[in-house]
Design an enzyme around this catalytic site. Structure first.
Site, short mmCIF file in Angstrom:
data_model
loop_
_atom_site.label_atom_id
_atom_site.label_comp_id
_atom_site.label_asym_id
_atom_site.label_seq_id
_atom_site.Cartn_x
_atom_site.Cartn_y
_atom_site.Cartn_z
CG ASP A 401 13.79 -35.17 -28.76
OD1 ASP A 401 15.01 -34.96 -29.01
OD2 ASP A 401 12.91 -35.00 -29.61
CG LEU A 402 16.82 -40.20 -25.18
CD1 LEU A 402 15.83 -39.46 -24.30
CD2 LEU A 402 16.87 -41.67 -24.82
CG ASP A 444 11.90 -39.45 -27.46
OD1 ASP A 444 10.79 -39.10 -27.91
OD2 ASP A 444 12.96 -39.30 -28.10
#
Length: 526
Positions: A401-402, A444
């Site tokens: 994930d970011l 995300d």
């Protein structure tokens, strides 16, 4: 008993016998008449029932075909809009990157800068499509104008040129002004070429295909339109069309189409046309819709032979059943109901199969990033686990994930957040094989299945992904860019796993281990 009594008794018994026989005969006659009337009524009504049934079947099939045509054309129009947006965004980024490259030369003297700029765009074929104007403010004239766009003043030039640009920027260098841009016409031509290729390579069940005519004159006439895309007759692409053209029955399909398009923007109509890959001419049901931005009439048609096949099949079965139902009326009615239900189920299945093929990519694809969605991802993970159970070889399962994605959304807006997700998926897609799967698991968070990745190489490959993503720069405002980092977790299937949920849990734990160690890291838990 005397003689009189005996005779009376004999006469009474004979009378009762006659009455009983007459009642029995009457009952038989009445029953026969009723049966005959019922059979006659059934036989007489059978044709009517058959006609009604065939008519309703024809209406149902006809309606399904019309829905299929309209949905397919609408989906193609959605593809055009999506491609236009994607191309416009790509040109915006291209213009901005070009501007950055030009700004790096701002330290040059005027003459050197002029020579650099002119040589850069005149001698570089990769930039031949760009609209470039170098303007001398002091002399109030264009020094370089590769596409002859300049007017008499800088202001009049901007007013005339900018509305026709899909993306542009204006730079300064001393007393010089530079306009860089890409025309809307160029972007549209790229999209038109892409859509033409998509249509030519699209396959549908039966003799169906999409074609495109471009209207040149909405008043009609001998050259009112030009044939742009036609998979059935590719050799005719580029030829002019006339509203005076007629089919073998004397119909004027192009005139009918043009009048319907002008009135409602879309229409259904019928005419006779040669079938795909055949010399046979058949009646064709067509749906056409105007895409006004391009003056394109996007159309799709189906031939009506298969409708008649349904009708002929129904008629034949009805005749066979009619001969049997004179003796088995009840069973025949049941058979008709079963047949009707079977036909409707068959029609629905055919319709759903066609619709499923058109929508399948949308159902299994995240519309924003074009990665697989959670629905398709669940299927891919289940298949990967079954393959592992059969072969003993586990693919690499990665979750990422970011980092600080919520902050990006909060500070720059969801449009920038969406762009970040898209660019990261593109970057990772460029590093993996076509057999690998990228899945948007939620928000995300993404899951990636790496077929053939060995455990000893997982962390090294994860570091390469981190490096690739860290090199990305996302433009959030004029001249302002942000960087991106990921946190990654890896795992592999184990013999003790009962399903893919276990490996996801381990990969997720590895992901949070990366988070806890400061982000922009990759970890593995086996």
């Amino acid at each position: 008993m005397n003689w009189t009594t005996f005779v009376t008794l004999i006469l009474w018994e004979m009378g009762m016998w006659v009455i009983n026989r007459r009642y029995t005969l009457t009952t038989i006659i009445i029953g026969s008449i009723l049966c005959f009337v019922m059979i006659l009524f059934y036989l007489l009504s059978l044709d009517k029932i058959r006609d009604i049934y065939i008519g309703e079947t024809q209406k149902t099939v006809y309606g399904l075909k019309k829905s299929f045509l309209a949905n397919t054309v609408d989906n193609m129009i959605s593809v055009i809009d999506h491609r236009r947006d994607a191309r416009a965004e790509a040109m915006e980024r291209f213009v901005n990157r070009t501007a950055v490259a030009i700004n790096l030369k701002k330290g040059l003297a005027d003459a050197e800068f002029n020579d650099f700029l002119i040589s850069f765009f005149r001698d570089n074929p990769d930039y031949s499509f760009m609209s470039v104007i170098l303007w001398d403010v002091g002399k109030d004239r264009a020094i370089y104008d590769g596409q002859n766009l300049a007017g008499s003043t800088w202001e009049s030039t901007l007013n005339a040129v900018i509305p026709g640009l899909s993306a542009y920027t204006v730079l300064d260098h001393g007393a010089k002004k530079i306009l860089l841009g890409v025309s809307k016409t160029y972007v549209d031509e790229l999209v038109k070429t892409e859509i033409a290729d998509i249509i030519r390579n699209s396959e549908f069940e039966g003799n169906t295909y999409i074609w495109v005519n471009e209207i040149l004159n909405y008043e009609g006439g001998p050259h009112y339109a030009i044939r742009r895309v036609h998979p059935n007759l590719p050799e005719t692409e580029g030829t002019y069309l006339s509203t005076e053209m007629r089919d073998i029955k004397g119909n004027q399909p192009y005139l009918t189409e043009l009048e319907g398009i002008k009135k409602d923007g879309e229409l259904y109509f019928e005419y006779y046309f040669k079938e795909l890959n055949s010399e046979k001419v058949s009646l064709k049901l067509t749906y056409a819709k105007l895409y006004k931005d391009y003056d394109w009439v996007i159309a799709m048609g189906v031939y009506q032979d298969d409708i008649q096949a349904y009708i002929d099949q129904t008629t034949e079965k009805s005749q066979v059943l009619a001969s049997r139902l004179t003796l088995l009326l009840v069973l025949l009615f049941v058979a008709i109901l079963i047949l009707s239900f079977s036909l409707m189920v068959l029609i629905e299945k055919r319709h759903y199969r066609k619709s499923r093929k058109i929508m399948e990519s949308e159902m299994n694809q995240d519309p924003l990033t074009m990665a697989g969605n959670r629905r398709s991802g669940t299927h891919d993970l289940s298949a990967a686990f079954k393959e592992y159970q059969a072969s003993g070889y586990s693919p690499g399962i990665m979750i990422y994930d970011l980092d600080s994605f919520k902050s990006i959304n909060d500070q720059y807006g969801h449009s920038v957040g969406d762009l970040v997700l898209i660019e990261v998926v593109k970057a990772i897609s460029g590093m993996i094989r076509s057999s690998d799967k990228i899945i948007r698991w939620g928000g995300d968070e993404f899951v990636v299945i790496f077929y053939g990745l060995q455990e000893k190489n997982a962390l090294v490959f994860g570091e390469r992904i981190l490096s690739k993503v860290s090199d990305l720069k996302i433009l959030v405002a004029e001249g302002k860019e942000i960087g991106i980092t990921l946190s990654i977790g890896f795992s592999f299937f184990k013999e003790t796993d009962e399903d893919f949920a276990k490996v996801l849990k381990r990969a997720d734990q590895a992901l949070y281990l990366s988070k806890s160690k400061g982000r922009n890291q990759v970890n593995i838990i086996l």
